[in-house]
Scaffold this motif. Structure first.
Motif, PDB file in Angstrom:
ATOM      1  N   GLY A  94      14.930   9.638  -3.503  1.00  0.00           N
ATOM      2  CA  GLY A  94      14.104   8.487  -3.195  1.00  0.00           C
ATOM      3  C   GLY A  94      12.675   8.705  -3.635  1.00  0.00           C
ATOM      4  N   GLU A  95      11.793   7.776  -3.250  1.00  0.00           N
ATOM      5  CA  GLU A  95      10.390   7.920  -3.645  1.00  0.00           C
ATOM      6  C   GLU A  95       9.466   7.374  -2.565  1.00  0.00           C
ATOM      7  N   ILE A  96       8.260   7.944  -2.545  1.00  0.00           N
ATOM      8  CA  ILE A  96       7.206   7.537  -1.623  1.00  0.00           C
ATOM      9  C   ILE A  96       5.959   7.285  -2.461  1.00  0.00           C
ATOM     10  N   LEU A  97       5.449   6.063  -2.419  1.00  0.00           N
ATOM     11  CA  LEU A  97       4.317   5.674  -3.251  1.00  0.00           C
ATOM     12  C   LEU A  97       3.142   5.259  -2.383  1.00  0.00           C
ATOM     13  N   LEU A  98       1.942   5.632  -2.801  1.00  0.00           N
ATOM     14  CA  LEU A  98       0.696   5.145  -2.208  1.00  0.00           C
ATOM     15  C   LEU A  98      -0.051   4.399  -3.293  1.00  0.00           C
ATOM     16  N   MET A 123       0.831  -1.210   0.000  1.00  0.00           N
ATOM     17  CA  MET A 123       0.000   0.000   0.000  1.00  0.00           C
ATOM     18  C   MET A 123       0.863   1.257   0.000  1.00  0.00           C
ATOM     19  N   ILE A 124       1.780   1.337   0.973  1.00  0.00           N
ATOM     20  CA  ILE A 124       2.746   2.438   0.992  1.00  0.00           C
ATOM     21  C   ILE A 124       4.137   1.845   0.836  1.00  0.00           C
ATOM     22  N   ASP A 125       4.858   2.368  -0.124  1.00  0.00           N
ATOM     23  CA  ASP A 125       6.221   1.906  -0.373  1.00  0.00           C
ATOM     24  C   ASP A 125       7.160   3.108  -0.371  1.00  0.00           C
ATOM     25  N   ILE A 126       8.096   3.091   0.561  1.00  0.00           N
ATOM     26  CA  ILE A 126       9.097   4.153   0.681  1.00  0.00           C
ATOM     27  C   ILE A 126      10.445   3.541   0.319  1.00  0.00           C
TER      28      ILE A 126
END
Length: 231
Positions: free
Chosen positions: A56-60, A1-4
């Motif tokens: 970096g990246e933060i995905l929902l 669901m959330i990937d950092i």
């Protein structure tokens, strides 16, 4: 669901987060733990868009969050209860709760009755100013306000700080109900080990701006506590 992934963040010349990786599964209740100063609150602020990341990246759900402004988070389904609560002290309890209504997908005009079922005291004090409530009541208001938007993810930063024990118990009951009965994904920064073990399904331990241990809460060993949590 959330990937950092590989997130770096710095204040001026001081780097706080170092190539940080963190994955949050749907329906989990994940406690982010660590000593003071390891970057827990900074991580949450980066996730919420309140601090920029250097790389970096933060995905929902596969969609980039780190490229979007902070105001995108609530419509995307993230409810946030910051450390210190940040309610509006001059607004009434009702006005504080109504702030989230325009974000709801169903465009409801009334505060959901569910909020008052979870926190009955808010209904009793609907017309009192937020600043006149006790610390525990303000925390209940802050959580209720976050829930008004019907979030997919609820993020809480030390919700029990300075709160009386009976309210801590109630907040724990609410988190368990939302997570276990309704499947709400919860991310919790928590210093109180007993509370974390009661409500958390998983833990992430942080040290020097990195996640250094991840597992089911049942596997939080005394060795890990001594190494990363003991003062």
């Amino acid at each position: 669901m959330i990937d950092i992934s590989k997130v770096n963040q710095r204040y001026g010349g001081t780097q706080i987060l170092w190539d940080l990786d963190l994955a949050i599964k749907p329906g989990s209740c994940t406690c982010i733990m660590g000593r003071n100063g390891v970057g827990k609150t900074t991580l949450l602020k980066c996730l919420m868009g309140l601090l920029p990341i250097e790389s970096g990246e933060i995905l929902l759900e596969g969609e980039a969050l780190h490229t979007k402004p902070a105001q995108f988070r609530a419509p995307a389904g993230i409810g946030y209860v910051p450390q210190g609560r940040d309610i509006f002290p001059t607004l009434t309890v009702e006005e504080n709760l109504r702030i989230g209504l325009p974000i709801r997908k169903d465009k409801a005009k009334q505060i959901p009755e569910k909020i008052f079922e979870l926190f009955p005291v808010l209904k009793e004090m609907l017309h009192r100013r937020g600043g006149d409530l006790s610390g525990g009541q303000q925390q209940q208001l802050a959580i209720g306000r976050a829930l008004v938007i019907e979030p997919k993810v609820l993020i809480l930063d030390e919700p029990n700080e300075g709160i009386q024990p009976n309210i801590v118990q109630q907040i724990g009951d609410v988190i368990l109900k939302l997570n276990q009965e309704e499947g709400l994904t919860v991310i919790l920064v928590e210093q109180k080990l007993g509370f974390a073990r009661r409500v958390g399904k998983e833990f992430r331990l942080m040290e020097k701006g990195r996640v250094v241990a991840s597992d089911q809460m049942a596997n939080l060993s005394e060795d890990l506590i001594k190494q990363y949590l003991a003062v």
